[in-house]
Motif scaffolding. Structure first.
Motif, mmCIF file in Angstrom:
data_model
loop_
_atom_site.group_PDB
_atom_site.id
_atom_site.type_symbol
_atom_site.label_atom_id
_atom_site.label_comp_id
_atom_site.label_asym_id
_atom_site.label_seq_id
_atom_site.Cartn_x
_atom_site.Cartn_y
_atom_site.Cartn_z
ATOM 1 N N LEU A 9 0.832 -1.208 0.000
ATOM 2 C CA LEU A 9 0.000 0.000 0.000
ATOM 3 C C LEU A 9 0.864 1.255 0.000
ATOM 4 N N ALA A 10 1.956 1.236 0.772
ATOM 5 C CA ALA A 10 2.838 2.400 0.829
ATOM 6 C C ALA A 10 3.520 2.644 -0.514
ATOM 7 N N LEU A 11 3.940 1.582 -1.171
ATOM 8 C CA LEU A 11 4.577 1.723 -2.483
ATOM 9 C C LEU A 11 3.601 2.284 -3.516
ATOM 10 N N LYS A 12 2.358 1.870 -3.421
ATOM 11 C CA LYS A 12 1.345 2.414 -4.338
ATOM 12 C C LYS A 12 1.063 3.880 -4.013
ATOM 13 N N ALA A 13 0.944 4.193 -2.711
ATOM 14 C CA ALA A 13 0.684 5.576 -2.310
ATOM 15 C C ALA A 13 1.838 6.497 -2.695
ATOM 16 N N ALA A 14 3.045 5.945 -2.700
ATOM 17 C CA ALA A 14 4.224 6.732 -3.052
ATOM 18 C C ALA A 14 4.409 6.883 -4.552
ATOM 19 N N GLY A 15 3.622 6.152 -5.326
ATOM 20 C CA GLY A 15 3.751 6.228 -6.777
ATOM 21 C C GLY A 15 4.850 5.338 -7.332
ATOM 22 N N ILE A 16 5.325 4.397 -6.539
ATOM 23 C CA ILE A 16 6.383 3.485 -6.997
ATOM 24 C C ILE A 16 5.777 2.304 -7.742
ATOM 25 N N LEU A 17 4.637 1.825 -7.258
ATOM 26 C CA LEU A 17 3.945 0.708 -7.887
ATOM 27 C C LEU A 17 2.679 1.195 -8.561
ATOM 28 N N GLY A 18 2.370 0.622 -9.729
ATOM 29 C CA GLY A 18 1.124 0.905 -10.418
ATOM 30 C C GLY A 18 0.114 -0.196 -10.158
ATOM 31 N N GLN A 19 -1.085 -0.024 -10.698
ATOM 32 C CA GLN A 19 -2.145 -1.006 -10.524
ATOM 33 C C GLN A 19 -1.737 -2.352 -11.113
ATOM 34 N N GLY A 20 -1.838 -3.412 -10.324
ATOM 35 C CA GLY A 20 -1.521 -4.755 -10.800
ATOM 36 C C GLY A 20 -0.048 -5.100 -10.777
ATOM 37 N N GLN A 21 0.801 -4.167 -10.409
ATOM 38 C CA GLN A 21 2.229 -4.443 -10.369
ATOM 39 C C GLN A 21 2.630 -5.065 -9.026
ATOM 40 N N THR A 22 3.734 -5.796 -9.050
ATOM 41 C CA THR A 22 4.277 -6.428 -7.855
ATOM 42 C C THR A 22 5.684 -5.920 -7.623
#
Length: 235
Positions: A9-22
């Motif tokens: 969740l933090a990586l997504k909130a930070a913009g590091i991960l996109g939708q569906g990425q691992t």
């Protein structure tokens, strides 16, 4: 919630991960290390710790007692400071009496105590936050008929792995996610995100409000005494 979920969740909130990425193993490791570093920072801040705990030891006539994982006062980690202390007379009996000790905050003030070995009933305590065990000094030195109790922050334990379940009050979950997101962005040379920073600050404010315990105001004994203040001696 598991640590791995907070990291995702933090990586997504930070913009590091996109939708569906691992996240890759390297990215996960970096985030995990940043999370534990953040927990270590929180553990020394009173407003971020949700519980104070007591530790007790029977006096032996020693000048000092160790405080920490292998100390006479047993804590899982060495506290950076103690919040209060008291000495007990007739401990373990129905007539036990607990008397609070005045805390000396600074080593410089403790060094001004001229006769550190004198043994009478104690009324002050000084905590030296040495590492890995701290040292607690009570003065005058208490004899073996007394018991000492100190109160310190319950440390927030760092996580052992990403598969660990987070055992913290529910209000910490949002704070973990948004504050970790704010810390991760600089690792990837990303500018601070105002929305992430605002949510991180708001979640920390919620925790501080939940943990707030304001003791009654009390005046130091030196201030209570009459006489004029000496600017040279500090008394």
């Amino acid at each position: 919630m598991f640590v791995s979920r907070v990291i995702t969740l933090a990586l997504k909130a930070a913009g590091i991960l996109g939708q569906g990425q691992t996240a890759s193993a390297a990215v996960t490791t970096d985030a995990f290390d940043a999370l534990n570093a953040m927990i270590a920072q929180w553990s020394v801040k009173r407003g971020m710790v949700y519980e104070l705990v007591d530790a007790t030891t029977v006096c032996t006539g020693a000048k000092s007692y160790t405080v920490g994982p292998t100390g006479a006062f047993s804590f899982s980690t060495r506290p950076n400071l103690i919040d209060s202390a008291y000495v007990s007379l007739n401990y373990g009996t129905p007539s036990q009496v607990d008397l609070q000790l005045e805390i000396i905050e600074a080593r410089e003030d403790w060094n001004r105590v001229s006769m550190k070995s004198i043994g009478v009933f104690p009324y002050v305590a000084f905590y030296d936050n040495a590492y890995p065990n701290g040292l607690l000094y009570a003065w005058p030195v208490p004899s073996a008929i007394y018991q000492l109790t100190i109160t310190a922050k319950l440390p927030l334990v760092q996580f052992a792995s990403t598969t660990q379940d987070i055992n913290l009050p529910p209000e910490y979950q949002e704070a973990l996610v948004w504050n970790l997101a704010a810390r991760i962005r600089p690792l990837y040379q990303l500018e601070p995100d105002p929305s992430v920073m605002a949510l991180a600050r708001a979640s920390l404010s919620t925790i501080r409000q939940a943990n707030a315990q304001v003791p009654l105001l009390s005046m130091p004994s030196s201030v209570k005494k009459g006489g004029r203040f000496n600017v040279y001696s500090g008394q």
